[in-house]
Design a protein around this motif. Sequence first.
Motif, PDB file in Angstrom:
ATOM      1  N   ILE A 128      -2.201  -1.576  -3.682  1.00  0.00           N
ATOM      2  CA  ILE A 128      -3.156  -0.492  -3.406  1.00  0.00           C
ATOM      3  C   ILE A 128      -2.401   0.832  -3.459  1.00  0.00           C
ATOM      4  CG2 ILE A 128      -4.762   0.448  -1.701  1.00  0.00           C
ATOM      5  CD1 ILE A 128      -5.343  -2.399  -0.766  1.00  0.00           C
TER       6      ILE A 128
ATOM      7  N   VAL B 238      -2.337   4.642  -3.060  1.00  0.00           N
ATOM      8  CA  VAL B 238      -3.029   5.770  -2.424  1.00  0.00           C
ATOM      9  C   VAL B 238      -2.187   7.045  -2.480  1.00  0.00           C
ATOM     10  CG1 VAL B 238      -4.281   6.518  -0.356  1.00  0.00           C
ATOM     11  CG2 VAL B 238      -4.072   4.079  -0.834  1.00  0.00           C
TER      12      VAL B 238
ATOM     13  N   GLU C 106     -11.942   5.872   6.811  1.00  0.00           N
ATOM     14  CA  GLU C 106     -12.454   4.486   6.874  1.00  0.00           C
ATOM     15  C   GLU C 106     -13.525   4.235   5.807  1.00  0.00           C
ATOM     16  OE1 GLU C 106     -12.164   6.546   9.481  1.00  0.00           O
ATOM     17  OE2 GLU C 106     -10.371   5.620  10.376  1.00  0.00           O
TER      18      GLU C 106
ATOM     19  N   ALA D  41     -11.445   3.435   2.831  1.00  0.00           N
ATOM     20  CA  ALA D  41     -10.761   2.146   3.034  1.00  0.00           C
ATOM     21  C   ALA D  41     -11.717   0.977   2.793  1.00  0.00           C
ATOM     22  CB  ALA D  41     -10.196   2.082   4.456  1.00  0.00           C
TER      23      ALA D  41
ATOM     24  N   VAL E 193     -12.064   0.539  -0.969  1.00  0.00           N
ATOM     25  CA  VAL E 193     -10.800   0.042  -1.534  1.00  0.00           C
ATOM     26  C   VAL E 193     -10.640  -1.447  -1.212  1.00  0.00           C
ATOM     27  CG1 VAL E 193      -8.280   0.188  -1.344  1.00  0.00           C
ATOM     28  CG2 VAL E 193      -9.643   2.296  -1.485  1.00  0.00           C
ATOM     29  N   CYS E 194     -10.918  -1.799   0.033  1.00  0.00           N
ATOM     30  CA  CYS E 194     -10.733  -3.200   0.443  1.00  0.00           C
ATOM     31  C   CYS E 194     -11.719  -4.111  -0.279  1.00  0.00           C
ATOM     32  CB  CYS E 194     -10.871  -3.351   1.959  1.00  0.00           C
ATOM     33  SG  CYS E 194      -9.440  -2.639   2.790  1.00  0.00           S
TER      34      CYS E 194
ATOM     35  N   ARG F  46      -7.225  -1.652   7.979  1.00  0.00           N
ATOM     36  CA  ARG F  46      -8.331  -2.560   7.650  1.00  0.00           C
ATOM     37  C   ARG F  46      -7.815  -3.859   7.030  1.00  0.00           C
ATOM     38  NH1 ARG F  46     -14.497  -1.671   6.229  1.00  0.00           N
ATOM     39  NH2 ARG F  46     -14.920  -3.875   6.003  1.00  0.00           N
ATOM     40  N   VAL F  47      -6.881  -3.736   6.076  1.00  0.00           N
ATOM     41  CA  VAL F  47      -6.311  -4.935   5.435  1.00  0.00           C
ATOM     42  C   VAL F  47      -5.668  -5.820   6.512  1.00  0.00           C
ATOM     43  CG1 VAL F  47      -4.441  -5.725   3.929  1.00  0.00           C
ATOM     44  CG2 VAL F  47      -5.952  -3.888   3.164  1.00  0.00           C
TER      45      VAL F  47
ATOM     46  N   THR G 176      -6.604   2.268   5.271  1.00  0.00           N
ATOM     47  CA  THR G 176      -6.677   1.068   4.427  1.00  0.00           C
ATOM     48  C   THR G 176      -5.739  -0.015   4.959  1.00  0.00           C
ATOM     49  OG1 THR G 176      -7.180   2.493   2.538  1.00  0.00           O
ATOM     50  CG2 THR G 176      -6.463   0.237   2.039  1.00  0.00           C
TER      51      THR G 176
ATOM     52  N   ILE H 239       0.850  -1.203   0.000  1.00  0.00           N
ATOM     53  CA  ILE H 239       0.000   0.000   0.000  1.00  0.00           C
ATOM     54  C   ILE H 239       0.880   1.246   0.000  1.00  0.00           C
ATOM     55  CG2 ILE H 239      -1.915   1.200   1.132  1.00  0.00           C
ATOM     56  CD1 ILE H 239      -2.555  -1.403   2.619  1.00  0.00           C
TER      57      ILE H 239
END
Length: 253
Positions: A84, A86, A212, A215, A218-219, A24-25, A21, A10
């Motif tokens: 990812i 960003v 969030e 994120a 994206v996730c 979360r990942v 992100t 990322i």
Amino acid sequence: MRFDDQVVFITGAGNGIGAATARRVHGEGGIVAIADHDHSAAERLARELGVRALALNCDVTDRASVDAAIDTVRSRHGRLDQLILVAGGSAPMPGFAEQEDQLWQQLIDLNLVGVMRCIRAALPLLQQSPRAAVVAVSSVNGLAAFGEESYGAAKAGLSNLVRNLAVRHGPDKITFNVVAPGTVRTRVWDHQPGSLQRLRQFYPLGRVGEPEDIAAAVCFLASDDARWITGVTLPVDGGALAGPLQWFDRAFS
Ligand SMILES: NC(=O)c1ccc[n+]([C@@H]2O[C@H](COP(=O)([O-])OP(=O)(O)OC[C@H]3O[C@@H](n4cnc5c(N)ncnc54)[C@H](O)[C@@H]3O)[C@@H](O)[C@H]2O)c1
């Protein structure tokens, strides 16, 4: 646990949307490579996450730096599953007629060429993964007129880049998608006090976005849940681009 045992690289993960992100990942089981040119921010997040997190010094405007960061992931983990992207941003600009070529080139380089550099470096590893996905973060500025022409043009370029790569690398079973956020509460707004409060009114859902919110989208696109989605740009914007109904309501009220 959609990222269980997946290696996820990322960029821009030291702060804001990228950091949300990465959290979360990681929370969903991923092994996260936190790639940022702000190495102390990347280190801080890697320490916070603990195991399964690696801080990488990576400047997306520098080919050697990007290649070295991807190489580190290759030698550390032997593979890469999701990429990812960003890292990006805008800069204060004078009026359009006064804008110098150099400033345009810097913003195109950071926001568009930077994404291409990362994909180019990661492609050989992604081609070996059974679950490869690429997600780039654009902006509503790439989809409609919000000023900041150079930033908007660079972000618009991402939508076409992913369409081409989605078709070219469909046979490799790699998906390529873009998320286009509206206004998101991150440090980039800190120098304009009160701006987020003023911008709220343009969002049908009544608030600006949180990192969030982006994120989550994206996730989704990076995960197996989106395995049959490729080449799309998904606005994540609280309805800002849905249409000009409010103007008509005001004009006729
Ligand atoms: N915040 C918003 O309102 C908003 C809206 C739409 C789109 N975006 C986009 O979302 C992305 C993230 O923005 P944010 O608000 O989280 O910003 P942020 O400044 O909080 O985070 C950006 C991160 O990218 C890193 N970065 C910047 N240049 C880099 C480079 N050359 N190489 C590697 N890392 C680099 C920074 O160090 C930082 O950690 C950007 O692409 C931005 O254009 C933001």
